[in-house]
Scaffold this active site. Structure first.
Site, PDB file in Angstrom:
ATOM      1  N   GLY A   1       0.824  -1.205   0.000  1.00 31.40           N
ATOM      2  CA  GLY A   1       0.000   0.000   0.000  1.00 31.40           C
ATOM      3  C   GLY A   1       0.857   1.253   0.000  1.00 31.40           C
ATOM      4  O   GLY A   1       2.096   1.196  -0.032  1.00 31.40           O
ATOM      5  N   GLN A   2       0.173   2.407   0.051  1.00 30.22           N
ATOM      6  CA  GLN A   2       0.879   3.695  -0.080  1.00 30.22           C
ATOM      7  C   GLN A   2       1.936   3.854   1.027  1.00 30.22           C
ATOM      8  O   GLN A   2       3.084   4.214   0.746  1.00 30.22           O
ATOM      9  CB  GLN A   2      -0.135   4.847  -0.021  1.00 30.22           C
ATOM     10  CG  GLN A   2       0.455   6.190  -0.423  1.00 30.22           C
ATOM     11  CD  GLN A   2      -0.431   7.376  -0.056  1.00 30.22           C
ATOM     12  OE1 GLN A   2      -1.397   7.254   0.697  1.00 30.22           O
ATOM     13  NE2 GLN A   2      -0.104   8.536  -0.593  1.00 30.22           N
TER      14      GLN A   2
ATOM     15  N   ASP B   1      -4.055 -12.843   4.473  1.00 35.94           N
ATOM     16  CA  ASP B   1      -5.228 -11.986   4.657  1.00 35.94           C
ATOM     17  C   ASP B   1      -5.424 -11.797   6.160  1.00 35.94           C
ATOM     18  O   ASP B   1      -5.569 -12.787   6.894  1.00 35.94           O
ATOM     19  CB  ASP B   1      -6.443 -12.709   4.030  1.00 35.94           C
ATOM     20  CG  ASP B   1      -7.695 -11.847   4.053  1.00 35.94           C
ATOM     21  OD1 ASP B   1      -7.762 -10.886   4.853  1.00 35.94           O
ATOM     22  OD2 ASP B   1      -8.616 -12.154   3.271  1.00 35.94           O
TER      23      ASP B   1
ATOM     24  N   TYR C   1     -15.531   4.245   7.126  1.00 31.56           N
ATOM     25  CA  TYR C   1     -14.080   4.256   7.367  1.00 31.56           C
ATOM     26  C   TYR C   1     -13.782   4.956   8.701  1.00 31.56           C
ATOM     27  O   TYR C   1     -13.043   4.444   9.539  1.00 31.56           O
ATOM     28  CB  TYR C   1     -13.410   4.976   6.198  1.00 31.56           C
ATOM     29  CG  TYR C   1     -11.915   5.201   6.315  1.00 31.56           C
ATOM     30  CD1 TYR C   1     -11.033   4.138   6.425  1.00 31.56           C
ATOM     31  CD2 TYR C   1     -11.395   6.499   6.274  1.00 31.56           C
ATOM     32  CE1 TYR C   1      -9.654   4.360   6.492  1.00 31.56           C
ATOM     33  CE2 TYR C   1     -10.030   6.726   6.330  1.00 31.56           C
ATOM     34  CZ  TYR C   1      -9.167   5.653   6.445  1.00 31.56           C
ATOM     35  OH  TYR C   1      -7.815   5.874   6.513  1.00 31.56           O
TER      36      TYR C   1
ATOM     37  N   LYS D   1     -12.252   3.664  12.260  1.00 29.95           N
ATOM     38  CA  LYS D   1     -11.064   4.281  12.880  1.00 29.95           C
ATOM     39  C   LYS D   1     -11.340   4.577  14.355  1.00 29.95           C
ATOM     40  O   LYS D   1     -10.488   4.344  15.206  1.00 29.95           O
ATOM     41  CB  LYS D   1     -10.638   5.542  12.124  1.00 29.95           C
ATOM     42  CG  LYS D   1     -10.015   5.247  10.763  1.00 29.95           C
ATOM     43  CD  LYS D   1      -8.795   4.326  10.879  1.00 29.95           C
ATOM     44  CE  LYS D   1      -8.172   3.953   9.565  1.00 29.95           C
ATOM     45  NZ  LYS D   1      -7.200   2.846   9.653  1.00 29.95           N
TER      46      LYS D   1
HETATM   47  C1  AKB Z   1      -8.577   8.799   2.873  1.00 24.05           C
HETATM   48  O1  AKB Z   1      -8.702   9.830   2.185  1.00 24.05           O
HETATM   49  O2  AKB Z   1      -9.461   7.965   3.018  1.00 24.05           O
HETATM   50  C2  AKB Z   1      -7.272   8.625   3.610  1.00 24.05           C
HETATM   51  C3  AKB Z   1      -7.305   9.176   4.990  1.00 24.05           C
HETATM   52  C4  AKB Z   1      -7.366  10.641   5.211  1.00 24.05           C
HETATM   53  O3  AKB Z   1      -7.277   8.431   5.923  1.00 24.05           O
HETATM   54  N1  AKB Z   1      -6.201   9.227   2.876  1.00 24.05           N
END
Ligand code: AKB
Length: 313
Positions: free
Chosen positions: A11-12, A53, A143, A147
């Site tokens: 990943g990045q 995974d 997302y 978090k």
């Molecule tokens: C996203 O844009 O989803 C990520 C982040 C800010 O966690 N780069």
């Protein structure tokens, strides 16, 4: 002896953190773990690489045993834009995957673990300017929900089991080696690619959209410095606010144009605008600066010069 497992290796962040860890600890002591993407030949040659995974606990257990792992960087994650398209996948990878790794970390007495949080943990009810370390956490993306839940889970494993888990709330990260996959801050990377390759970019957020951003070198160094800090210095076991600079999409486009004068940017907001609008414009990261001496190095000019120089190559 550090024997380090890094998930999300391709990943990045993983693709740039791993070379740094290999330089510090020796290439055979850093085990890169990918999931669906094949690595390049160059990456394969740079040290041990495995496929697994994180949702499959036994696959990760086998690697911990095979390499006698004592440190984990669990970087795998489904980002904000992709998460909105597939919330079940985001929950499964980001939470069930994290929980597997945390449980294994306790079982195998892992010395130190890192997991990335994000500015996505904040939401529209958070103060969006100079967002404090301890504040309202009511994200409106799946997302962001993962978090917040993940941060609390990490803190719980620290309190309950004494797991030395450390985390950062990354802003948008700008880098040229690997494209980010499926985030909202991706426009701040894509603009450089398109500026160099096509001379124009159609940006998917409005020109006034302002978000916290950071160059990859700063992000890697922050991760490294947090993990190297003495345990007693770490006062935050959810995730540290982390910041470098903030700029609007228009300021970014204008800055790119100072280095590529023919560059043209248009703005056509899509569904990611709503996500960007729910996130802070700037972050107060004084706790990270006090606890383990965080300082960023890259401003927007320095970022543009590095990005354009490297992408032109
Ligand atoms: C996203 O844009 O989803 C990520 C982040 C800010 O966690 N780069």
């Amino acid at each position: 002896m550090n024997k380090i497992l890094v998930t999300g290796a391709l990943g990045q962040i993983g693709s740039e953190l791993i070379p740094k860890l290999r330089e510090k600890f020796g290439k055979d002591n850093v085990i890169a773990v990918g999931h669906h993407k094949e690595p390049t030949e160059e990456f394969k040659k740079s040290g041990p690489f495995e496929m697994a995974d994180c949702r499959n606990k036994e696959e990760i257990r086998a690697l911990i045993e095979k390499y006698n792992i004592d440190t984990i960087y669990h970087l795998v994650g489904v980002l904000s834009a992709v998460g909105e398209k597939n919330p079940n996948l985001a929950w499964d990878v980001n939470i069930n995957g994290l929980k597997n790794i945390l449980d294994l970390a306790v079982e195998y007495k892992i010395e130190k673990m890192f997991w990335p949080s994000s500015i996505a943990a904040f939401g529209p009810t958070t103060p969006l300017e100079n967002t404090p370390q301890k504040t309202v956490l009511e994200p409106t993306t799946i997302y962001g929900v993962t978090k917040v839940a993940g941060e609390l889970l990490c803190q719980y494993y620290f309190v309950k089991y004494g797991l030395d888990i450390r985390s950062l709330r990354y802003p948008g990260i700008i880098s040229w080696k690997t494209l980010p996959g499926g985030g909202t801050t991706d426009y701040a990377v894509a603009i450089y690619y398109d500026a160099v390759q096509k001379g124009s970019y159609d940006c998917f957020v409005k020109e006034e959209t302002t978000l916290p951003m950071m160059y990859m070198d700063d992000a890697v160094r922050a991760t490294w410095e947090l993990m190297e800090a003495k345990k007693e210095k770490i006062t935050i076991r959810t995730a540290y606010n982390l910041a470098a600079i903030s700029f609007s999409a228009k300021e970014l486009a204008e800055n790119v144009a100072t280095y590529l004068p023919d560059f043209k940017c248009t703005f056509t907001p899509d569904e990611r605008q709503k996500i960007a609008d729910s996130w802070p414009r700037s972050i107060d990261d004084s706790q990270a600066r006090i606890d383990w001496g965080w300082q960023h190095e890259f401003d927007l000019d320095k970022i543009s010069i590095e990005m354009i120089k490297n992408l032109k190559k």
